[in-house]
Motif scaffolding. Structure first.
Motif, PDB file in Angstrom:
ATOM      1  N   LEU A 108       0.846  -1.188   0.000  1.00 43.13           N
ATOM      2  CA  LEU A 108       0.000   0.000   0.000  1.00 43.13           C
ATOM      3  C   LEU A 108       0.886   1.243   0.000  1.00 43.13           C
ATOM      4  O   LEU A 108       1.927   1.272   0.667  1.00 43.13           O
ATOM      5  N   ALA A 109       0.455   2.254  -0.735  1.00 42.90           N
ATOM      6  CA  ALA A 109       1.145   3.539  -0.736  1.00 42.90           C
ATOM      7  C   ALA A 109       0.102   4.628  -0.954  1.00 42.90           C
ATOM      8  O   ALA A 109      -1.016   4.357  -1.409  1.00 42.90           O
ATOM      9  N   VAL A 110       0.466   5.857  -0.630  1.00 45.14           N
ATOM     10  CA  VAL A 110      -0.431   6.997  -0.800  1.00 45.14           C
ATOM     11  C   VAL A 110       0.273   8.045  -1.647  1.00 45.14           C
ATOM     12  O   VAL A 110       1.446   8.373  -1.412  1.00 45.14           O
ATOM     13  N   TYR A 111      -0.458   8.559  -2.642  1.00 46.08           N
ATOM     14  CA  TYR A 111       0.065   9.662  -3.452  1.00 46.08           C
ATOM     15  C   TYR A 111      -1.078  10.610  -3.776  1.00 46.08           C
ATOM     16  O   TYR A 111      -2.080  10.208  -4.384  1.00 46.08           O
ATOM     17  N   GLU A 112      -0.934  11.856  -3.332  1.00 42.74           N
ATOM     18  CA  GLU A 112      -1.921  12.904  -3.566  1.00 42.74           C
ATOM     19  C   GLU A 112      -3.335  12.443  -3.232  1.00 42.74           C
ATOM     20  O   GLU A 112      -4.279  12.611  -4.012  1.00 42.74           O
ATOM     21  N   GLY A 113      -3.479  11.842  -2.061  1.00 46.60           N
ATOM     22  CA  GLY A 113      -4.798  11.500  -1.544  1.00 46.60           C
ATOM     23  C   GLY A 113      -5.406  10.223  -2.067  1.00 46.60           C
ATOM     24  O   GLY A 113      -6.557   9.912  -1.733  1.00 46.60           O
ATOM     25  N   LEU A 149       6.894   6.346  -7.607  1.00 47.33           N
ATOM     26  CA  LEU A 149       6.319   5.111  -7.089  1.00 47.33           C
ATOM     27  C   LEU A 149       7.409   4.040  -7.094  1.00 47.33           C
ATOM     28  O   LEU A 149       7.982   3.726  -8.144  1.00 47.33           O
ATOM     29  N   ILE A 150       7.737   3.501  -5.916  1.00 50.86           N
ATOM     30  CA  ILE A 150       8.780   2.476  -5.791  1.00 50.86           C
ATOM     31  C   ILE A 150       8.087   1.126  -5.621  1.00 50.86           C
ATOM     32  O   ILE A 150       7.224   0.969  -4.747  1.00 50.86           O
ATOM     33  N   ILE A 151       8.479   0.155  -6.434  1.00 44.74           N
ATOM     34  CA  ILE A 151       7.835  -1.158  -6.442  1.00 44.74           C
ATOM     35  C   ILE A 151       8.877  -2.222  -6.109  1.00 44.74           C
ATOM     36  O   ILE A 151       9.948  -2.272  -6.730  1.00 44.74           O
ATOM     37  N   ALA A 152       8.569  -3.071  -5.131  1.00 47.26           N
ATOM     38  CA  ALA A 152       9.443  -4.192  -4.781  1.00 47.26           C
ATOM     39  C   ALA A 152       8.817  -5.488  -5.265  1.00 47.26           C
ATOM     40  O   ALA A 152       7.598  -5.597  -5.425  1.00 47.26           O
ATOM     41  N   ASP A 153       9.665  -6.463  -5.513  1.00 45.77           N
ATOM     42  CA  ASP A 153       9.216  -7.790  -5.926  1.00 45.77           C
ATOM     43  C   ASP A 153      10.011  -8.811  -5.131  1.00 45.77           C
ATOM     44  O   ASP A 153      11.240  -8.718  -5.041  1.00 45.77           O
ATOM     45  N   ARG A 154       9.312  -9.766  -4.555  1.00 47.69           N
ATOM     46  CA  ARG A 154       9.960 -10.735  -3.671  1.00 47.69           C
ATOM     47  C   ARG A 154      11.058 -11.532  -4.366  1.00 47.69           C
ATOM     48  O   ARG A 154      12.015 -11.975  -3.737  1.00 47.69           O
ATOM     49  N   GLN A 155      10.948 -11.714  -5.694  1.00 53.01           N
ATOM     50  CA  GLN A 155      11.897 -12.571  -6.402  1.00 53.01           C
ATOM     51  C   GLN A 155      12.932 -11.791  -7.210  1.00 53.01           C
ATOM     52  O   GLN A 155      13.685 -12.385  -7.977  1.00 53.01           O
ATOM     53  N   MET A 156      12.981 -10.474  -7.043  1.00 49.13           N
ATOM     54  CA  MET A 156      13.899  -9.684  -7.854  1.00 49.13           C
ATOM     55  C   MET A 156      14.915  -8.969  -6.970  1.00 49.13           C
ATOM     56  O   MET A 156      14.620  -8.611  -5.828  1.00 49.13           O
ATOM     57  N   HIS A 158      11.955  -1.027  -8.569  1.00 41.69           N
ATOM     58  CA  HIS A 158      11.569  -0.343  -9.800  1.00 41.69           C
ATOM     59  C   HIS A 158      10.895   0.977  -9.454  1.00 41.69           C
ATOM     60  O   HIS A 158      10.072   1.047  -8.540  1.00 41.69           O
ATOM     61  N   ARG A 159      11.240   2.018 -10.221  1.00 40.92           N
ATOM     62  CA  ARG A 159      10.708   3.358  -9.970  1.00 40.92           C
ATOM     63  C   ARG A 159       9.876   3.820 -11.166  1.00 40.92           C
ATOM     64  O   ARG A 159      10.292   3.668 -12.319  1.00 40.92           O
ATOM     65  N   ARG A 160       8.713   4.383 -10.848  1.00 38.28           N
ATOM     66  CA  ARG A 160       7.834   4.933 -11.874  1.00 38.28           C
ATOM     67  C   ARG A 160       7.410   6.337 -11.447  1.00 38.28           C
ATOM     68  O   ARG A 160       7.080   6.567 -10.291  1.00 38.28           O
ATOM     69  N   ARG A 161       7.392   7.268 -12.421  1.00 40.98           N
ATOM     70  CA  ARG A 161       6.971   8.632 -12.118  1.00 40.98           C
ATOM     71  C   ARG A 161       5.469   8.753 -12.364  1.00 40.98           C
ATOM     72  O   ARG A 161       4.965   8.353 -13.409  1.00 40.98           O
ATOM     73  N   SER A 178       2.013  10.934 -12.798  1.00 41.13           N
ATOM     74  CA  SER A 178       1.393  12.212 -13.137  1.00 41.13           C
ATOM     75  C   SER A 178      -0.108  12.000 -13.245  1.00 41.13           C
ATOM     76  O   SER A 178      -0.599  10.875 -13.131  1.00 41.13           O
ATOM     77  N   ASP A 179      -0.845  13.079 -13.492  1.00 40.59           N
ATOM     78  CA  ASP A 179      -2.303  12.966 -13.521  1.00 40.59           C
ATOM     79  C   ASP A 179      -2.800  12.058 -14.631  1.00 40.59           C
ATOM     80  O   ASP A 179      -3.808  11.364 -14.475  1.00 40.59           O
ATOM     81  N   ASP A 180      -2.103  12.059 -15.758  1.00 45.18           N
ATOM     82  CA  ASP A 180      -2.614  11.306 -16.900  1.00 45.18           C
ATOM     83  C   ASP A 180      -1.722  10.147 -17.326  1.00 45.18           C
ATOM     84  O   ASP A 180      -2.047   9.435 -18.274  1.00 45.18           O
ATOM     85  N   SER A 181      -0.597   9.946 -16.641  1.00 47.19           N
ATOM     86  CA  SER A 181       0.278   8.853 -17.071  1.00 47.19           C
ATOM     87  C   SER A 181       1.200   8.419 -15.943  1.00 47.19           C
ATOM     88  O   SER A 181       1.386   9.132 -14.953  1.00 47.19           O
ATOM     89  N   ILE A 182       1.750   7.230 -16.120  1.00 45.58           N
ATOM     90  CA  ILE A 182       2.775   6.695 -15.224  1.00 45.58           C
ATOM     91  C   ILE A 182       3.942   6.310 -16.118  1.00 45.58           C
ATOM     92  O   ILE A 182       3.826   5.406 -16.957  1.00 45.58           O
ATOM     93  N   THR A 183       5.051   7.000 -15.982  1.00 41.33           N
ATOM     94  CA  THR A 183       6.143   6.851 -16.932  1.00 41.33           C
ATOM     95  C   THR A 183       7.425   6.428 -16.234  1.00 41.33           C
ATOM     96  O   THR A 183       7.531   6.449 -15.008  1.00 41.33           O
ATOM     97  N   GLY A 184       8.419   6.085 -17.065  1.00 36.96           N
ATOM     98  CA  GLY A 184       9.742   5.737 -16.566  1.00 36.96           C
ATOM     99  C   GLY A 184       9.880   4.252 -16.308  1.00 36.96           C
ATOM    100  O   GLY A 184       8.902   3.535 -16.100  1.00 36.96           O
ATOM    101  N   ALA A 185      11.114   3.802 -16.354  1.00 37.14           N
ATOM    102  CA  ALA A 185      11.406   2.395 -16.075  1.00 37.14           C
ATOM    103  C   ALA A 185      12.743   2.292 -15.363  1.00 37.14           C
ATOM    104  O   ALA A 185      13.570   1.446 -15.680  1.00 37.14           O
ATOM    105  N   GLU A 186      12.964   3.172 -14.393  1.00 35.49           N
ATOM    106  CA  GLU A 186      14.227   3.180 -13.673  1.00 35.49           C
ATOM    107  C   GLU A 186      14.274   2.037 -12.663  1.00 35.49           C
ATOM    108  O   GLU A 186      13.248   1.614 -12.128  1.00 35.49           O
ATOM    109  N   THR A 187      15.475   1.558 -12.401  1.00 34.60           N
ATOM    110  CA  THR A 187      15.653   0.507 -11.402  1.00 34.60           C
ATOM    111  C   THR A 187      16.679   0.943 -10.366  1.00 34.60           C
ATOM    112  O   THR A 187      17.524   1.805 -10.621  1.00 34.60           O
ATOM    113  N   LEU A 188      16.573   0.330  -9.213  1.00 28.38           N
ATOM    114  CA  LEU A 188      17.467   0.596  -8.096  1.00 28.38           C
ATOM    115  C   LEU A 188      17.921  -0.746  -7.550  1.00 28.38           C
ATOM    116  O   LEU A 188      17.081  -1.608  -7.265  1.00 28.38           O
ATOM    117  N   PRO A 189      19.229  -0.999  -7.427  1.00 24.24           N
ATOM    118  CA  PRO A 189      19.665  -2.311  -6.931  1.00 24.24           C
ATOM    119  C   PRO A 189      19.213  -2.546  -5.500  1.00 24.24           C
ATOM    120  O   PRO A 189      19.141  -1.619  -4.692  1.00 24.24           O
TER     121      PRO A 189
END
Length: 627
Positions: A65-70, A113-120, A124-127, A129-140
């Motif tokens: 669970l996460a919260v972003y702009e209500g 938005l930071i996403i974790a996966d139990r097997q990875m 993963h980071r996603r930006r 916005s009101d009309d889209s979710i963009t980016g495919a950055e990763t963090l070790p």
């Protein structure tokens, strides 16, 4: 006469009808609405108004669970998607595919938005916005099995479900800054309230409040559902997603709460001492002193304590402990005497809800000052205590922090060993081992040396089974915390690396004890013992054997087998009188037997095939006869 083809067709149609009526085994992700019909739970509540609302989970397997702009963002392991959940109308408004196959932890850090996966081994980071979710950055990610995840604005905190640890992660390069043990055996979710970490643990369905600087468990609460899998703080309340009940619980954390009492057990307890004279000569002026249990937090007396025989008189010692005095006279060789009390008790698990940031100033009046005094089992001026306290004296003066540092260091310094009688605190610290009483003498002495009033309590204890006997008994310390009163602190029971266990016994007590004795030092009747004491004179070569024993027998439980009692925050040192707020126990509904469904399916299939073969066989025989 029907032909073979016609008979086969009839049998096939019959088998088809059987197969249509047999339910299909479920292979798709479970539907929450259907599952709620299978098994339903009523949430556990702490206070009447603590559970603000309960809603059905909009996803099948909420893991983050996460919260972003209500708005709530939810990771769903069943569909492998990340969903935005609009709180105004309770609808899913958009979704993205999760980067991996087992999305778990989810948080928002600086608009990402930071996403974790139990097997990875990456985050993963996603930006957003009101009309889209963009980016495919990763963090070790250099640790194991990421489950819960939260941002405190500076760092990421991740629950490692495999190694049972909490990791502080640098959000820029994934470096593990530091780690400490997670509470319990199955940690899942984690949340941040601005000052403390809150960690959910599934094995005990408990939510622990942890100090991020030390890794200490400060307090704990029962989870409203049977399997807390994700949490987030939002708008002053804690949202808890439950994997098993597939519900979201919105909880207001209790305020002005002094202690939680739950997990009630009703027992009949007996304490008995048997005396037998031996040798030659007589035992003169045998007198037995039995400590009488009283009501206190976590201990209610159902029926008044009864004595056998009736005591000669009742007295109170300098600590206010009530004592039954039995003057048993003289015993000749071979003679026995027995004294006992019996009572019915309602026992609760006790969890004090100490908030270190809001403690009242520590003041000691005349009554409390006696719990700072020296005595022979404490030896406060001994150099061993001075040396032991050196490192602690550098810490800022704070009653909770000072007491906790003493407790943690003592837990790490001493091992349990029943040897050498009951030595004083200095000897125990030097030897680095001790019985429960010696742990207690050392802890009381160190707390008093630090200016914190301390005393001890003694009890008879349940030993593993509901019906059991105790001939070992148990003693632990209590300390005075301003605004909360006397708090149980059991360094002996708190041994081990699990912060949940350590936290449980710093401000908590199990429901396995009937407290008989409360004292601050030597008593004019009990001396340094607890439960009972004996005085006598020996004539000639007389001897006296005595055998104390405590017994437990379970009583019939009340209709509600689990309650949560609340005691408002108060500085009153007397026994807490608490209004009862019944917590609810999961009410189970019958779960459909899918094994039986599958059996019906296969039975119908093989039955149909058998009828088909039988029909063909009969048709062939009939045609042969007609020829």
């Amino acid at each position: 006469m029907l032909s073979t083809l016609q008979i086969s067709l009839i049998v096939s149609l019959f088998c088809g009808q059987l197969l249509q009526k047999a339910p299909e085994p479920r292979t798709s992700p479970p539907d929450p609405a259907i599952e709620q019909e299978e098994q339903d739970y009523t949430p556990v509540v702490i206070q009447q108004d603590s559970l603000i609302e309960t809603i059905e989970s909009p996803v099948a397997e909420p893991m983050g669970l996460a919260v972003y702009e209500g708005q709530l963002w939810i990771s769903d392991m069943a569909t492998r998607k990340i969903h935005e959940f609009r709180l105004v109308d309770r609808k899913l408004v958009r979704s993205i595919d999760a980067p991996g196959l087992m999305p778990t932890g989810l948080t928002v850090h600086k608009g990402m938005l930071i996403i974790a996966d139990r097997q990875m081994d990456k985050l993963h980071r996603r930006r957003i916005s009101d009309d889209s979710i963009t980016g495919a950055e990763t963090l070790p990610y250099y640790e194991k099995w990421a489950w819960g995840m939260v941002s405190d604005g500076k760092s990421l905190w991740i629950v490692d479900a495999q190694d049972r640890k909490i990791h502080q992660i640098d959000p820029d390069d994934g470096t593990t800054i530091r780690s400490f043990a997670a509470p319990g055996t199955h940690p899942t979710a984690i949340a941040w309230d601005g000052a403390f970490l809150w960690v959910a643990e599934h094995a005990t369905n408990t939510i622990y409040r942890m100090d991020p600087e030390t890794g200490w468990v400060v307090s704990s609460l029962p989870s409203p559902g049977p399997y807390p899998s994700a949490m987030v703080f939002f708008d002053g309340t804690l949202w808890i997603a439950d994997y098993q009940s597939r519900r979201f619980y919105r909880v207001k954390l209790p305020e002005k709460l002094r202690v939680i009492e739950d997990d009630e057990r009703r027992v009949r307890a007996t304490y008995q001492v048997v005396y037998r004279a031996g040798g030659t000569g007589k035992v003169r002026k045998l007198t037995s002193f039995l400590a009488v249990p009283r009501e206190l937090a976590g201990q209610r007396i159902i029926t008044p304590v009864r004595f056998d025989p009736q005591p000669t008189r009742m007295v109170r010692d300098r600590w206010g402990q009530e004592i039954a005095v039995f003057e048993l006279g003289d015993l000749a060789p071979g003679e026995t005497r027995t004294v006992r009390w019996i009572g019915d008790f309602s026992l609760f698990r006790v969890r004090y809800q100490i908030d270190p940031a809001h403690l009242e100033p520590l003041r000691t009046d005349r009554e409390l000052s006696q719990y700072l005094a020296d005595d022979k089992k404490y030896n406060l001026k001994h150099q061993a205590l001075t040396d032991w306290m050196k490192d602690l004296s550098r810490a800022p003066a704070h009653p909770y922090r000072t007491a906790r540092l003493i407790y943690e260091k003592l837990v790490d310094s001493i091992v349990y060993e029943r040897t050498g009688g009951w030595n004083n605190a200095a000897a125990v610290l030097a030897r680095k081992s001790g019985s429960c009483s010696e742990y207690t003498f050392a802890l009381v002495a160190l707390l008093r040396r630090a200016g914190i009033p301390a005393r001890y309590v003694g009890a008879i204890s349940e030993r593993g089974d509901a019906a059991s006997f105790d001939d070992v008994f148990h003693r632990w310390a209590e300390m005075w915390m301003p605004g909360y009163g006397w708090i149980p602190v059991d360094a002996n029971a708190g041994t081990g690396p699990d912060p949940a266990v350590r936290g449980q016994h710093f401000g908590g007590r199990s429901n396995r004890h009937v407290v008989t004795t409360i004292g601050g030092g030597a008593s004019e009747y009990l001396d340094w013992t607890y439960n009972h004491n004996t005085r006598y004179e020996l004539e000639g070569q007389a001897t006296l054997d005595e055998q104390p024993i405590g017994r437990y027998r379970p009583l019939k439980a009340k209709p509600t087998s689990r309650n949560i009692l609340l005691v408002e925050k108060t500085a009153d040192p007397g026994p807490a009188q608490a209004p009862v707020c019944p917590a609810v126990v999961p009410q189970l509904k019958p779960v459909p037997d899918h094994t039986r469904t599958n059996s019906l399916l296969w039975g119908a299939l093989f039955g149909g095939l058998f009828l088909l073969v039988l029909g063909i066989y009969i048709a062939i025989r009939m045609q042969n006869r007609s020829r």
